[in-house]
Design a protein around this motif. Structure first.
Motif, short mmCIF file in Angstrom:
data_model
loop_
_atom_site.label_atom_id
_atom_site.label_comp_id
_atom_site.label_asym_id
_atom_site.label_seq_id
_atom_site.Cartn_x
_atom_site.Cartn_y
_atom_site.Cartn_z
N GLY A 203 0.82 -1.21 0.00
CA GLY A 203 0.00 0.00 0.00
C GLY A 203 0.85 1.26 0.00
N MET A 204 1.96 1.24 0.75
CA MET A 204 2.87 2.39 0.77
C MET A 204 3.42 2.66 -0.63
SD MET A 204 4.99 1.56 4.26
CE MET A 204 4.23 1.64 5.89
N ALA A 210 3.57 3.70 -7.37
CA ALA A 210 4.33 2.58 -7.94
C ALA A 210 3.57 1.93 -9.08
CB ALA A 210 4.63 1.55 -6.85
N GLY A 211 4.30 1.57 -10.13
CA GLY A 211 3.71 0.86 -11.24
C GLY A 211 3.47 -0.60 -10.91
N GLU A 212 2.83 -1.30 -11.82
CA GLU A 212 2.49 -2.70 -11.58
C GLU A 212 3.74 -3.58 -11.49
OE1 GLU A 212 -0.53 -4.10 -14.22
OE2 GLU A 212 -1.87 -2.43 -13.79
N ASN A 213 4.79 -3.21 -12.22
CA ASN A 213 6.03 -3.99 -12.15
C ASN A 213 6.60 -3.99 -10.73
OD1 ASN A 213 5.75 -4.26 -14.87
ND2 ASN A 213 7.55 -3.05 -15.44
N LEU A 214 6.64 -2.80 -10.13
CA LEU A 214 7.19 -2.67 -8.78
C LEU A 214 6.29 -3.36 -7.76
CD1 LEU A 214 9.37 -1.59 -6.93
CD2 LEU A 214 8.17 0.60 -6.85
N ARG A 215 4.99 -3.26 -7.95
CA ARG A 215 4.07 -3.94 -7.03
C ARG A 215 4.25 -5.45 -7.10
NH1 ARG A 215 -1.67 -1.53 -8.42
NH2 ARG A 215 -0.60 -0.49 -10.14
N ALA A 216 4.44 -5.95 -8.31
CA ALA A 216 4.67 -7.39 -8.47
C ALA A 216 5.95 -7.81 -7.77
CB ALA A 216 4.73 -7.75 -9.95
N LEU A 217 6.99 -6.99 -7.91
CA LEU A 217 8.26 -7.27 -7.25
C LEU A 217 8.09 -7.30 -5.74
CD1 LEU A 217 11.29 -7.74 -7.82
CD2 LEU A 217 11.61 -5.26 -7.64
N VAL A 267 0.02 6.47 4.00
CA VAL A 267 1.40 6.81 4.39
C VAL A 267 2.23 7.11 3.14
CG1 VAL A 267 3.51 5.92 5.46
CG2 VAL A 267 1.29 5.46 6.52
N GLY A 268 2.08 6.28 2.11
CA GLY A 268 2.83 6.49 0.88
C GLY A 268 2.51 7.80 0.20
N GLU A 269 1.25 8.21 0.31
CA GLU A 269 0.82 9.49 -0.28
C GLU A 269 1.31 10.70 0.50
OE1 GLU A 269 -3.19 9.77 -2.85
OE2 GLU A 269 -3.49 9.38 -0.71
N GLY A 270 1.81 10.44 1.71
CA GLY A 270 2.26 11.54 2.55
C GLY A 270 1.20 12.04 3.51
N HIS A 271 0.16 11.23 3.72
CA HIS A 271 -0.93 11.63 4.62
C HIS A 271 -0.99 10.68 5.82
CE1 HIS A 271 -2.15 14.53 1.68
NE2 HIS A 271 -2.38 13.61 0.76
#
Length: 328
Positions: A203-204, A210-217, A267-271
């Motif tokens: 989720g962060m 993050a793109g789908e490649n990074l999420r898959a990783l 958290v990832g969005e900065g909120h």
């Protein structure tokens, strides 16, 4: 199993999952007692047969009875089911007289660990006098709303008692519900515990765009760590790669309907400040990652992605450290 063959089933916890379980068991029991501590929720269930706060949009059967009295809820029940956030499980169990859960199946659905001792739900429940054979762990990639809609779903039912596992499995079995069985109680719980941490991390990354490649990783790395820790704790491989491990992790990590993924996104969005404002209690993964990182050396030294989730959430480090870990 014919309806009303069972006189009484008790479910502790009237959140979304407890309510969904009450819905399932209402078709096989004469009465389902649903213990709720919030008076407004209790009144709505009994008067309007709905639970708008936790599971809006669904009508409940009239044989579901809400009560705030643990004695009334547990007295003469034939099956006891807990659907309580792990942080509250011990305090609720302390209030229940042992006579209410002697020699009956006790269904476990909590996902998390207790205190710095890192007790899994079944390990905690045994400290209250429950035998291992009584305990039946029910887990799987299941959202409460989809259970209510009758969507195809799958459960893993794990117990040391074949009879108790089969008994609960038969009650849950539907055309749209796939049931698998296991005697791997530890493995069934490890997946449910660690998947929340992984979902928080994914989720962060999503919150950062993050793109789908990074999420898959991230999912691959997260599952590798879940699998490694599961084996370290004595879990069976087939449990970890099944619905209790991989399946539950994928569901929780890929949907912002998941509380843990949603909290991570904020958290990832900065909120970060929205997490406490949005949730009545912190999602399980937030507390779980703190307990593991601060009390388990194996976790600290062998699980870099999960450890980075701790650093981002609790030490407020830059979420980009998750990317650094994934690129290592």
């Amino acid at each position: 199993m014919k309806k009303n063959q069972i006189k009484k089933v008790t479910i502790l916890g009237a959140g979304a999952w407890g309510t969904a379980l009450a819905h399932l068991f209402s078709s096989v029991a004469e009465k389902v007692f649903l213990w709720a501590y919030e008076q407004s929720v209790l009144d709505e269930i009994n008067q309007q047969h709905s639970n708008h706060k936790y599971l809006a949009g669904y009508q409940l059967e009239k044989n579901i009875i809400a009560t705030s009295d643990l004695q009334e809820a547990c007295d003469n029940t034939q099956i006891l089911i807990e659907a309580i956030p792990m942080v509250h499980l011990a305090s609720v169990m302390k209030k229940i007289d042992k006579k209410h859960f002697l020699d009956i199946p006790f269904v476990v659905t909590s996902k998390g660990v207790h205190s710095k001792n890192l007790l899994l739900p079944t390990e905690l429940l045994q400290t209250f006098g429950l035998s291992l054979n009584q305990l039946v762990v029910v887990v799987g990639p299941t959202f409460a709303k989809e259970i209510m809609k009758g969507d195809v779903s799958g459960f893993c039912i794990a117990s040391q008692s074949v009879d108790n596992a089969q008994y609960i499995g038969n009650l849950l079995d539907r055309k749209h519900i796939s049931v698998t069985y296991s005697d791997d109680i530890i493995g069934a719980q490890i997946g449910g515990v660690l998947k929340n941490i992984i979902a928080l991390g994914v989720g962060m990354l999503m919150g950062q765009g993050a793109g789908e490649n990074l999420r898959a990783l991230a999912l691959v790395k997260g599952f590798q760590e879940l699998y490694l820790y599961g084996l370290y704790k004595g879990s069976k491989q087939e449990t970890l790669v099944g619905v209790a491990g991989l399946g539950d992790m994928l569901l929780t990590s890929l949907s912002r309907t998941s509380k843990n993924c949603k909290a991570g996104f904020m958290v990832g969005e900065g909120h970060r400040e929205l997490v406490k404002k949005t949730f009545t209690a912190l999602p399980e993964g937030c507390n779980t990652v703190k307990l593991y990182f601060e009390n388990d050396l194996f976790f600290q030294t062998n699980m870099p992605f999960c450890s980075a989730v701790y650093r981002v959430f609790w030490l407020e480090e830059d979420p980009n450290i998750l990317v650094t870990v994934l690129q290592a």
